[in-house]
Design a protein around this motif. Structure first.
Motif, PDB file in Angstrom:
ATOM      1  N   GLN A 220     -14.182 -21.889 -28.343  1.00 49.27           N
ATOM      2  CA  GLN A 220     -13.051 -22.805 -28.414  1.00 49.27           C
ATOM      3  C   GLN A 220     -11.742 -22.124 -28.009  1.00 49.27           C
ATOM      4  O   GLN A 220     -10.899 -22.729 -27.346  1.00 49.27           O
ATOM      5  CB  GLN A 220     -12.955 -23.378 -29.830  1.00 49.27           C
ATOM      6  N   SER A 222     -11.505 -19.699 -25.875  1.00 47.82           N
ATOM      7  CA  SER A 222     -11.553 -19.517 -24.419  1.00 47.82           C
ATOM      8  C   SER A 222     -11.156 -20.802 -23.703  1.00 47.82           C
ATOM      9  O   SER A 222     -10.472 -20.754 -22.668  1.00 47.82           O
ATOM     10  CB  SER A 222     -12.950 -19.067 -23.983  1.00 47.82           C
ATOM     11  N   ILE A 223     -11.579 -21.940 -24.231  1.00 52.98           N
ATOM     12  CA  ILE A 223     -11.177 -23.218 -23.641  1.00 52.98           C
ATOM     13  C   ILE A 223      -9.673 -23.426 -23.812  1.00 52.98           C
ATOM     14  O   ILE A 223      -8.987 -23.900 -22.893  1.00 52.98           O
ATOM     15  CB  ILE A 223     -11.945 -24.390 -24.292  1.00 52.98           C
ATOM     16  N   SER A 226      -7.852 -21.327 -21.285  1.00 54.78           N
ATOM     17  CA  SER A 226      -7.970 -21.937 -19.959  1.00 54.78           C
ATOM     18  C   SER A 226      -7.031 -23.128 -19.823  1.00 54.78           C
ATOM     19  O   SER A 226      -6.418 -23.339 -18.770  1.00 54.78           O
ATOM     20  CB  SER A 226      -9.417 -22.371 -19.711  1.00 54.78           C
ATOM     21  N   LEU A 227      -6.920 -23.906 -20.897  1.00 57.05           N
ATOM     22  CA  LEU A 227      -6.027 -25.060 -20.881  1.00 57.05           C
ATOM     23  C   LEU A 227      -4.569 -24.618 -20.752  1.00 57.05           C
ATOM     24  O   LEU A 227      -3.782 -25.249 -20.031  1.00 57.05           O
ATOM     25  CB  LEU A 227      -6.210 -25.895 -22.153  1.00 57.05           C
ATOM     26  N   LEU A 249     -10.032 -30.025 -19.398  1.00 58.46           N
ATOM     27  CA  LEU A 249     -10.007 -28.968 -20.411  1.00 58.46           C
ATOM     28  C   LEU A 249      -9.446 -29.484 -21.730  1.00 58.46           C
ATOM     29  O   LEU A 249      -9.914 -29.094 -22.810  1.00 58.46           O
ATOM     30  CB  LEU A 249      -9.161 -27.795 -19.909  1.00 58.46           C
ATOM     31  N   THR A 252     -12.232 -31.358 -23.388  1.00 58.36           N
ATOM     32  CA  THR A 252     -13.268 -30.440 -23.862  1.00 58.36           C
ATOM     33  C   THR A 252     -12.826 -29.729 -25.134  1.00 58.36           C
ATOM     34  O   THR A 252     -13.609 -29.579 -26.084  1.00 58.36           O
ATOM     35  CB  THR A 252     -13.614 -29.409 -22.770  1.00 58.36           C
ATOM     36  N   LEU A 253     -11.571 -29.296 -25.165  1.00 56.75           N
ATOM     37  CA  LEU A 253     -11.058 -28.622 -26.357  1.00 56.75           C
ATOM     38  C   LEU A 253     -10.950 -29.595 -27.526  1.00 56.75           C
ATOM     39  O   LEU A 253     -11.359 -29.286 -28.652  1.00 56.75           O
ATOM     40  CB  LEU A 253      -9.691 -27.999 -26.061  1.00 56.75           C
ATOM     41  N   ASN A 256     -14.306 -30.707 -29.035  1.00 57.07           N
ATOM     42  CA  ASN A 256     -15.003 -29.612 -29.698  1.00 57.07           C
ATOM     43  C   ASN A 256     -14.270 -29.076 -30.920  1.00 57.07           C
ATOM     44  O   ASN A 256     -14.827 -28.262 -31.655  1.00 57.07           O
ATOM     45  CB  ASN A 256     -15.234 -28.462 -28.701  1.00 57.07           C
TER      46      ASN A 256
END
Length: 532
Positions: A220, A222-223, A226-227, A249, A252-253, A256
């Protein structure tokens, strides 16, 4: 705590002030009628017999003993009926037919005060059972009896649903055997065994084993990193690539993290769950999400008049056979009707239209009364929603210069990300319950009901990551307080129990089949019923 509620012995029940919000008089004036009739399909048979759940671990028993000792010394007894029944300062809830005053317990509730407050004024039986699957009824009763309201006072209490005209009753929908149904006990036994093994393997407590893992938290983070990188290029460099990657992203974040946090499944720390949920305001207000998703949908999935998720945009779309058909529903399966339904769902639907409608009507989609709320809290909530929408749609006009983007381009930067985010939301949420197989299924066994009203989809990592575990909808609905990282391991155990008890388990192969089932359902609901 001294009891501060006035005597109501001379006031008849009919004279009690019904409360949904502090704007109740205005809400009653503008309340929209509930579009759903309380029809039910023929129930599935409930398994005979009852077996007790495996005994709790020693650490859990010690924790309960400490809690019992504390509550025994401090709990107060209610001796008077409340004048206005339910207010922002009261916390009466009905569990298995008995009323409790939980104000003293609120600050000590292991799941946090916010979790307990969701049951305020309501019949909290389904909520309580779903978030305490490994606690026996005897243990629960030993804790709760210190807060039980006397019978003469309880006779004057009604839930806020019962105070709301047109709301169906919820206390007679499911059978709750004292020892649990055979099906429920088999499920709990399998899941408990899994987490006992996980707790031993990881060297953590049983409860901690049910929450997120270090590996999941690393993913989480890492996402999130990236965001942040994608968001930097979007915000400061007007990157068209980042205009696509950022909402993907962000979704996805959010799915999750936000989803688990609002279900108290991210961590054992109640404050951690609560405040983490507020990091994702573009999804939906956490308080509104609790009203819609946890209090309504999770407790009573696909039940007419109680699940708000079968009544979204009822003026333009029909998603339940008990929702009255209208001419506007006839073309709901056409692309020009489906497209706006998908791309406008979050920012313009959940964050604007639904907030305005629920504020005026005093309920969410005619299914879940809002409950008592102070005027200050009401104003703060609406201000937060306004700030969120302004931020989502207004940032390009505030951050991008004329050299970076023209006026039409700024509108593109404002709308395209929210369209993408909304579409991902719809693809991963609507296919889980709105299918021909699940929409009318039901059972008086609450655990069987969760199974027959849901559909899983996909089997690989892509489905799991992009849906935040929502593709394991059946397992999630059975045990909402368990972090989604564990659901793939639980799936074969759940399937085996369902097979043993002849309970149908619906699973689509992937997004394509899941969406196809959803579209078939949409077309079915577009047809005018012969009776009508």
């Amino acid at each position: 705590m001294p009891h501060d509620l006035p005597d109501m012995s001379a006031i008849p029940l009919s004279a009690a002030t019904p409360t949904t919000t502090l704007l109740s008089q205005k809400s009653a004036t503008h309340a929209s009628p509930n579009p759903l009739a309380g029809k039910r399909a023929t129930p599935l048979p409930t398994g005979p017999g009852a077996k007790s759940v495996t005994a709790s671990a020693a650490a859990e028993a010690a924790s309960t003993a400490a809690l019992l000792a504390h509550t025994s010394a401090t709990a107060t007894t209610v001796t008077e009926a409340p004048k206005s029944m339910h207010t922002p300062t009261t916390l009466y809830t009905r569990l298995h037919g008995k009323w409790y005053d939980m104000r003293e317990f609120k600050a000590r509730h292991p799941g946090g005060p916010f979790a307990l407050s969701m049951a305020a004024g309501r019949d909290g039986t389904a909520l309580w059972e779903s978030y305490h699957p490994f606690t026996t009824r005897a243990k629960m009763d030993s804790i709760l009896k210190r807060y039980e309201v006397p019978e003469d006072v309880a006779a004057r209490l009604r839930t806020i649903e019962e105070e709301t005209p047109g709301m169906p009753r919820v206390d007679n929908l499911f059978d709750w055997p004292a020892g649990g149904s055979e099906f429920a006990n088999d499920l709990k036994r399998e899941v408990r065994a899994y987490f006992e093994g996980e707790a031993e393997r990881r060297g953590v407590s049983f409860k901690e084993a049910t929450k997120g893992t270090p590996g999941r938290f690393a993913f989480q983070l890492s996402i999130a990193a990236s965001l942040l990188i994608s968001g930097y290029f979007l915000t400061f460099h007007a990157s068209k690539v980042a205009m696509i990657t950022s909402p993907v992203l962000a979704w996805t974040l959010a799915v999750n993290v936000f989803h688990d946090a609002t279900h108290f499944a991210l961590t054992l720390n109640p404050a951690g769950n609560f405040y983490t949920s507020y990091l994702f305001p573009y999804f939906e207000s956490p308080s509104t999400w609790a009203l819609e998703h946890i209090i309504g949908h999770h407790a009573y999935p696909n039940i007419a008049g109680l699940d708000p998720d079968v009544a979204h945009t009822a003026h333009a779309r029909r998603d339940h056979p008990d929702l009255k058909w209208a001419d506007a529903h006839e073309q709901q399966g056409r692309w020009f009707r489906l497209l706006p339904h998908f791309i406008l769902a979050t920012t313009f639907g959940l964050n604007i239209a639904n907030e305005v409608e629920s504020t005026i009507a005093g309920n969410y989609n005619g299914a879940v009364p809002m409950g008592p709320r102070t005027m200050t809290r009401h104003v703060m909530h609406l201000a937060g929603r306004l700030a969120t929408v302004v931020g989502i749609l207004g940032w390009p006009f505030a951050m991008l210069s004329a050299e970076q983007a023209s006026l039409p381009a700024k509108f593109m930067f404002a709308l395209v990300p929210t369209f993408i985010f909304s579409t991902l939301f719809m693809l991963n949420t609507q296919v889980n319950h709105l299918t021909p197989h699940n929409i009318s299924a039901t059972s008086r066994d609450w655990y069987k009901h969760q199974i027959v009203t849901a559909q899983n989809f996909g089997t690989n990592v892509f489905h799991f990551v992009m849906s935040g575990g929502l593709n394991h909808q059946l397992e999630h609905h059975l045990f909402p307080g368990i972090n989604h990282v564990h659901l793939p391991a639980l799936q074969p155990k759940i399937i085996a129990v369902c097979k043993k008890h002849n309970v149908p388990y619906t699973h689509a192969s992937g997004y394509i089949e899941a969406v196809r089932n959803y579209l078939t359902h949409t077309d079915n609901m577009a047809e005018k019923p012969k009776a009508q």
